[in-house]
Design an enzyme around this catalytic site. Structure first.
Site, PDB file in Angstrom:
ATOM      1  N   LEU A 101      -9.833  10.259 -22.494  1.00  0.00           N
ATOM      2  CA  LEU A 101      -8.678   9.986 -21.642  1.00  0.00           C
ATOM      3  C   LEU A 101      -8.901   8.554 -21.204  1.00  0.00           C
ATOM      4  O   LEU A 101      -9.894   8.260 -20.538  1.00  0.00           O
ATOM      5  CB  LEU A 101      -8.653  10.945 -20.452  1.00  0.00           C
ATOM      6  N   ASP A 102      -8.023   7.635 -21.606  1.00  0.00           N
ATOM      7  CA  ASP A 102      -8.349   6.220 -21.473  1.00  0.00           C
ATOM      8  C   ASP A 102      -8.576   5.786 -20.024  1.00  0.00           C
ATOM      9  O   ASP A 102      -8.181   6.463 -19.077  1.00  0.00           O
ATOM     10  CB  ASP A 102      -7.314   5.338 -22.183  1.00  0.00           C
ATOM     11  N   LYS A 103      -9.215   4.650 -19.862  1.00  0.00           N
ATOM     12  CA  LYS A 103      -9.675   4.154 -18.559  1.00  0.00           C
ATOM     13  C   LYS A 103      -8.550   4.052 -17.539  1.00  0.00           C
ATOM     14  O   LYS A 103      -8.738   4.334 -16.348  1.00  0.00           O
ATOM     15  CB  LYS A 103     -10.347   2.789 -18.745  1.00  0.00           C
TER      16      LYS A 103
END
Length: 233
Positions: A101-103
């Protein structure tokens, strides 16, 4: 325990997925009884197995956690990443994120020590659902919704048809069955929209619910039973 292939052993012990195990073995980061392991070799629990310098034990407590990841935390085990999720959680047992789950996104991420389960959840051919709530930088129109639902050309492919529902003038809910890199952000950008916030609220039957940001809970009981049934389909 009967002998099994080393990559399966590492996966069953919760070290990593089989694919990652193959990479670690091939790069010489796995030792069996003091010797560099070979691809395809079989091992048993009575042997001393080290992966990246750490002893691997088979039959550890099974851990599956639902985590509400805050923005700014990176879903990686790489220690060189200052804000990696493993160090941020500081969980007493070795666990790994199931996918990414991207930053810049927040919401549900599963953490586990079960390599086999990781493989099954992540396998794109299984069409497992992941649900998100997204806000964008301008009002959503029907053209945008139809394009998102039918498939958007990104990353040299076209995204799978998916369910998309408008929930506010600049907010929508989307259910994906694939996990391309930064997929929702890329889909929106291809249609002239920019994502302002992105929150994952469900993975298969596991729901984020009212879990506070930065907290986690165990996946157990009926919730775990349902997850296991879905993974067998």
């Amino acid at each position: 325990m009967e002998e099994m292939r080393l990559n399966k052993f590492l996966s069953a012990a919760g070290v990593c997925s089989r694919r990652e195990a193959d990479r670690l073995i091939e790069s010489g980061q796995v030792l069996v009884d003091g010797k560099v392991a070979e691809m395809g070799m079989k091992v048993s629990a009575s042997q001393e197995i080290l992966c990246r310098g750490e002893k691997v034990s088979y039959g550890e407590e099974r851990i599956i956690l639902a985590v509400n990841k805050p923005v700014g935390i990176v879903c990686t085990t790489a220690e060189v990443e200052e804000n990696n999720i493993v160090q941020w959680m500081n969980y007493p047992s070795r666990i790994y994120p199931v996918g990414r789950l991207d930053k810049a996104s927040e919401g549900l991420i599963l953490m586990t020590n079960q390599g086999e389960m990781m493989d099954k959840i992540l396998r794109g051919s299984n069409y497992h659902e992941k649900e998100y709530v997204v806000t964008v930088d301008r009002p959503i129109n029907m053209e945008f919704l139809q394009a998102m639902r039918s498939g958007v050309p990104i990353l040299d492919t076209v995204t799978r048809p998916c369910l998309v529902e408008k929930t506010a003038f600049n907010e929508f809910r989307i259910i994906l069955t694939q996990g391309l890199n930064r997929q929702i952000r890329r889909m929106c950008e291809a249609l002239g929209y920019r994502v302002r916030s992105l929150k994952r609220v469900r993975i298969m039957n596991i729901k984020l619910g009212d879990l506070p940001v930065g907290s986690w809970r165990k996946v157990e009981g009926k919730e775990l039973e349902t997850l296991e049934k879905l993974l067998k389909q």
